[in-house]
Enzyme design. Structure first.
Site, PDB file in Angstrom:
ATOM      1  N   ARG A  74      -3.749  21.553 -15.463  1.00  0.00           N
ATOM      2  CA  ARG A  74      -2.850  20.012 -15.789  1.00  0.00           C
ATOM      3  C   ARG A  74      -2.524  20.266 -17.504  1.00  0.00           C
ATOM      4  O   ARG A  74      -1.081  19.528 -17.642  1.00  0.00           O
ATOM      5  CB  ARG A  74      -2.105  19.864 -14.880  1.00  0.00           C
ATOM      6  CG  ARG A  74      -1.651  18.203 -14.451  1.00  0.00           C
ATOM      7  CD  ARG A  74      -1.118  17.553 -13.345  1.00  0.00           C
ATOM      8  NE  ARG A  74       0.210  16.617 -13.749  1.00  0.00           N
ATOM      9  CZ  ARG A  74       0.630  15.960 -13.183  1.00  0.00           C
ATOM     10  NH1 ARG A  74       0.446  16.598 -11.677  1.00  0.00           N
ATOM     11  NH2 ARG A  74       1.346  14.866 -13.127  1.00  0.00           N
ATOM     12  N   HIS A 127       0.178  15.897 -26.833  1.00  0.00           N
ATOM     13  CA  HIS A 127       0.896  14.440 -26.932  1.00  0.00           C
ATOM     14  C   HIS A 127      -0.072  13.758 -27.064  1.00  0.00           C
ATOM     15  O   HIS A 127      -0.495  12.845 -27.477  1.00  0.00           O
ATOM     16  CB  HIS A 127       0.703  14.787 -25.298  1.00  0.00           C
ATOM     17  CG  HIS A 127       2.594  14.776 -24.479  1.00  0.00           C
ATOM     18  ND1 HIS A 127       2.848  16.088 -24.511  1.00  0.00           N
ATOM     19  CD2 HIS A 127       3.309  13.071 -24.530  1.00  0.00           C
ATOM     20  CE1 HIS A 127       3.715  16.039 -24.008  1.00  0.00           C
ATOM     21  NE2 HIS A 127       4.196  14.418 -23.826  1.00  0.00           N
ATOM     22  N   ARG A 148       1.020  -1.162  -0.285  1.00  0.00           N
ATOM     23  CA  ARG A 148       0.047  -0.202   0.048  1.00  0.00           C
ATOM     24  C   ARG A 148       0.900   1.420   0.131  1.00  0.00           C
ATOM     25  O   ARG A 148       0.628   2.378   0.585  1.00  0.00           O
ATOM     26  CB  ARG A 148      -1.547   0.412   1.761  1.00  0.00           C
ATOM     27  CG  ARG A 148      -1.777  -0.460   1.387  1.00  0.00           C
ATOM     28  CD  ARG A 148      -3.007  -1.027   1.951  1.00  0.00           C
ATOM     29  NE  ARG A 148      -4.290  -1.811   1.796  1.00  0.00           N
ATOM     30  CZ  ARG A 148      -4.452  -3.214   2.204  1.00  0.00           C
ATOM     31  NH1 ARG A 148      -3.343  -3.595   2.986  1.00  0.00           N
ATOM     32  NH2 ARG A 148      -5.335  -4.206   1.728  1.00  0.00           N
ATOM     33  N   GLU A 195      10.421  17.777 -25.229  1.00  0.00           N
ATOM     34  CA  GLU A 195       9.406  18.806 -23.748  1.00  0.00           C
ATOM     35  C   GLU A 195       9.755  20.095 -23.552  1.00  0.00           C
ATOM     36  O   GLU A 195       8.827  21.010 -22.483  1.00  0.00           O
ATOM     37  CB  GLU A 195       9.826  17.817 -22.441  1.00  0.00           C
ATOM     38  CG  GLU A 195       9.172  16.500 -23.060  1.00  0.00           C
ATOM     39  CD  GLU A 195       7.397  16.000 -22.577  1.00  0.00           C
ATOM     40  OE1 GLU A 195       7.021  17.143 -22.508  1.00  0.00           O
ATOM     41  OE2 GLU A 195       7.704  14.756 -22.689  1.00  0.00           O
ATOM     42  N   HIS A 226       9.822   9.066 -27.713  1.00  0.00           N
ATOM     43  CA  HIS A 226       8.936   9.796 -27.092  1.00  0.00           C
ATOM     44  C   HIS A 226       8.936  11.466 -27.881  1.00  0.00           C
ATOM     45  O   HIS A 226       8.146  12.038 -28.251  1.00  0.00           O
ATOM     46  CB  HIS A 226       8.619   9.875 -25.581  1.00  0.00           C
ATOM     47  CG  HIS A 226       7.928  10.900 -25.094  1.00  0.00           C
ATOM     48  ND1 HIS A 226       6.330   9.690 -24.872  1.00  0.00           N
ATOM     49  CD2 HIS A 226       7.454  11.391 -24.760  1.00  0.00           C
ATOM     50  CE1 HIS A 226       5.289  11.330 -24.443  1.00  0.00           C
ATOM     51  NE2 HIS A 226       6.299  12.048 -24.124  1.00  0.00           N
ATOM     52  N   HIS A 235       1.124  10.648 -28.560  1.00  0.00           N
ATOM     53  CA  HIS A 235       1.645   9.778 -28.006  1.00  0.00           C
ATOM     54  C   HIS A 235       0.440   8.632 -28.712  1.00  0.00           C
ATOM     55  O   HIS A 235       0.856   6.956 -29.250  1.00  0.00           O
ATOM     56  CB  HIS A 235      -0.061   9.824 -26.731  1.00  0.00           C
ATOM     57  CG  HIS A 235       0.760   9.639 -25.524  1.00  0.00           C
ATOM     58  ND1 HIS A 235      -0.297  10.129 -24.604  1.00  0.00           N
ATOM     59  CD2 HIS A 235       2.156   9.506 -25.415  1.00  0.00           C
ATOM     60  CE1 HIS A 235       1.203  10.489 -23.589  1.00  0.00           C
ATOM     61  NE2 HIS A 235       1.744   9.875 -23.834  1.00  0.00           N
ATOM     62  N   LYS A 251       2.572  11.709 -11.112  1.00  0.00           N
ATOM     63  CA  LYS A 251       1.890  10.876 -11.543  1.00  0.00           C
ATOM     64  C   LYS A 251       3.411   9.036 -11.837  1.00  0.00           C
ATOM     65  O   LYS A 251       4.550   9.823 -12.654  1.00  0.00           O
ATOM     66  CB  LYS A 251       1.539  11.224 -13.530  1.00  0.00           C
ATOM     67  CG  LYS A 251       0.907  11.985 -13.707  1.00  0.00           C
ATOM     68  CD  LYS A 251       0.865  12.396 -14.679  1.00  0.00           C
ATOM     69  CE  LYS A 251      -0.696  13.427 -15.113  1.00  0.00           C
ATOM     70  NZ  LYS A 251      -1.015  13.925 -16.876  1.00  0.00           N
ATOM     71  N   ASN A 275      -0.733  18.450 -21.641  1.00  0.00           N
ATOM     72  CA  ASN A 275      -0.715  17.514 -23.216  1.00  0.00           C
ATOM     73  C   ASN A 275      -0.897  17.701 -24.293  1.00  0.00           C
ATOM     74  O   ASN A 275      -0.982  17.343 -25.693  1.00  0.00           O
ATOM     75  CB  ASN A 275      -2.239  16.313 -22.724  1.00  0.00           C
ATOM     76  CG  ASN A 275      -2.322  16.232 -21.547  1.00  0.00           C
ATOM     77  OD1 ASN A 275      -1.441  15.364 -21.185  1.00  0.00           O
ATOM     78  ND2 ASN A 275      -3.392  16.462 -20.484  1.00  0.00           N
ATOM     79  N   LYS A 306       6.939  23.728 -15.011  1.00  0.00           N
ATOM     80  CA  LYS A 306       5.901  22.047 -14.728  1.00  0.00           C
ATOM     81  C   LYS A 306       5.247  22.170 -13.513  1.00  0.00           C
ATOM     82  O   LYS A 306       4.584  21.687 -13.446  1.00  0.00           O
ATOM     83  CB  LYS A 306       6.682  20.999 -14.910  1.00  0.00           C
ATOM     84  CG  LYS A 306       6.354  19.553 -14.832  1.00  0.00           C
ATOM     85  CD  LYS A 306       5.900  18.533 -15.551  1.00  0.00           C
ATOM     86  CE  LYS A 306       5.165  17.315 -14.898  1.00  0.00           C
ATOM     87  NZ  LYS A 306       5.194  16.057 -15.776  1.00  0.00           N
ATOM     88  N   GLU A 352      -4.742  17.028 -11.829  1.00  0.00           N
ATOM     89  CA  GLU A 352      -5.390  17.051 -13.554  1.00  0.00           C
ATOM     90  C   GLU A 352      -7.338  17.102 -13.830  1.00  0.00           C
ATOM     91  O   GLU A 352      -7.869  16.818 -14.782  1.00  0.00           O
ATOM     92  CB  GLU A 352      -4.807  16.233 -14.283  1.00  0.00           C
ATOM     93  CG  GLU A 352      -4.555  16.460 -16.027  1.00  0.00           C
ATOM     94  CD  GLU A 352      -3.936  15.783 -16.915  1.00  0.00           C
ATOM     95  OE1 GLU A 352      -3.169  15.277 -16.301  1.00  0.00           O
ATOM     96  OE2 GLU A 352      -4.638  15.128 -18.145  1.00  0.00           O
TER      97      GLU A 352
END
Ligand SMILES: NC(=O)c1ccc[n+]([C@@H]2O[C@H](COP(=O)([O-])OP(=O)(O)OC[C@H]3O[C@@H](n4cnc5c(N)ncnc54)[C@H](O)[C@@H]3O)[C@@H](O)[C@H]2O)c1
Length: 360
Positions: free
Chosen positions: A228, A235, A114, A178, A255, A239, A136, A232, A214, A224
């Site tokens: 936030r 992306h 956990r 980025e 990427h 992606h 994230k 993206n 960032k 998000e």
């Protein structure tokens, strides 16, 4: 450089990792584990040895490198190793690697028993300026990127530009995508600065400014719900192209290379469906194409690429969600577009390549 305060932890910048040494000296973990991949074991563990020569009581968990291994099978391997090595709740996992290791290691740590403490030591440009900050964590499921994951904050992020000396040129340029994105979405003056930077030899102040941008976004909106989503930019399409390339190309796009294509397509959408003016669109395209490689694809792949976008986490009621620029340095979000509008942007990208081949 002063540490940057994030959501309950700090991002430290020191080439000799002195902050990491202080952090470990002040802590009382029962066991310490490093998660590495084959390349970071070879190139980055020696740097740890150089700067923290007295740190010797730890175990190393090593995975195969690359996005293709950021999956549940490798994650199960990490959990098994933690269990076999006797990791308890008072253990620390140190993720030493690029975004694949920091994402997967963060996920493994945040779910094992956990949740155990972890720190990020990002060793690629991409993970230093982006992946290691913001909490994230995650893994891919089949061809869907980052679809399983948690929001989990590390105890600290430790950035040393020393690691970048063993990174190959292609990886450095990928990470630079980025950096470009941060300028485009948040800071016109910074974008102007990076336009004259060398993507393969990035100065520490540029990395610092990217992390600041960032971090501002992720501390304002950790989960998000709003701002936030601007991260993206590029992306949604990027992606999908990356996923397509990973599935079909012998030497798939990295990427950042896919993100560069996504930023051109979404730059076009920003012009057509938001208020980015034509002059700034041309500026964005000229700069991106001067740094990143072109990628040709046929119209036959459109259906696949759109299908990948349908799994995007930002979608709403069947429509595909975008973050689009209103000008260089400013970005809006929650803009939903239909398939034919997205196809226009893929056609636009293809036309750029055709024009170039006609000129040469
Ligand atoms: N969590 C986030 O907010 C976030 C943000 C952006 C990207 N990401 C994720 O980051 C990942 C991409 O990260 P990446 O580009 O760092 O890829 P990566 O982790 O695959 O690293 C790239 C390659 O460089 C090697 N490498 C790493 N450090 C090295 C070093 N110092 N010297 C020599 N080789 C080294 C790795 O072994 C790998 O082969 C993607 O999975 C992406 O989804 C996450």
């Amino acid at each position: 450089m002063q540490p940057i305060q994030s959501n309950g932890y700090s991002v430290f910048f020191d080439a000799n990792l002195s902050s990491l040494k202080d952090f470990l000296d002040q802590s009382s973990y029962s066991k310490i584990f490093f998660l590495t991949d084959l390349n970071t074991s070879e190139h980055c563990m020696p740097v740890i040895g150089k700067y923290l020569p007295h740190l010797d009581n730890y175990d190393i968990i090593e995975v195969d490198p690359g996005e293709a291994n950021k999956n549940i099978d490798y994650c199960i391997g990490v959990w098994h190793m933690l269990l076999d090595f006797g990791a308890d709740r008072n253990s620390l996992l140190i993720n030493l690697g690029g975004g694949v290791v920091t994402d997967m290691g963060g996920f493994a740590a945040s779910t094992y028993k956990r949740g155990i403490d972890f720190v990020q030591i990002p060793t690629t440009l991409l993970s230093q300026v982006d992946a290691s900050v913001g909490g994230k964590t995650g893994i891919d499921l089949g061809s869907v990127k980052n679809i399983i994951g948690t929001f989990a904050q590390p105890q600290g992020v430790f950035i040393s530009t020393d690691f970048l000396s063993t990174l190959d040129k292609r990886q450095l340029i990928s990470g630079f995508a980025e950096v470009v994105k941060h300028g485009l979405i948040a800071d016109r003056a910074y974008f102007d600065t990076i336009k004259s930077a060398d993507a393969t030899a990035i100065d520490p102040p540029i990395i610092y400014r990217s992390v600041q941008i960032k971090n501002h976004v992720v501390t304002t909106d950790p989960y998000e719900k709003g701002l936030r989503k601007t991260l993206n930019f590029g992306h949604t399409i990027g992606h999908a192209i990356e996923t397509y390339s990973l599935k079909t190309d012998r030497d798939p796009l990295l990427h950042g290379e896919a993100l560069a294509i996504g930023m051109i397509c979404e730059g076009y959408l920003s012009h057509k469906y938001n208020s980015l003016n034509g002059v700034e669109l041309d500026e964005l395209i000229a700069f991106i194409r001067s740094v990143f490689p072109d990628y040709s694809f046929s119209k036959k792949i459109y259906t696949d690429v759109i299908d990948y976008m349908k799994n995007d986490k930002k979608n709403l009621q069947g429509q595909i969600g975008f973050a689009l620029l209103s000008q260089i340095g400013k970005c809006d979000f929650n803009i939903y577009l239909k398939e034919d509008q997205i196809i226009e942007s893929l056609d636009f990208y293809n036309d750029l390549l055709i024009k170039k081949s006609e000129q040469s």
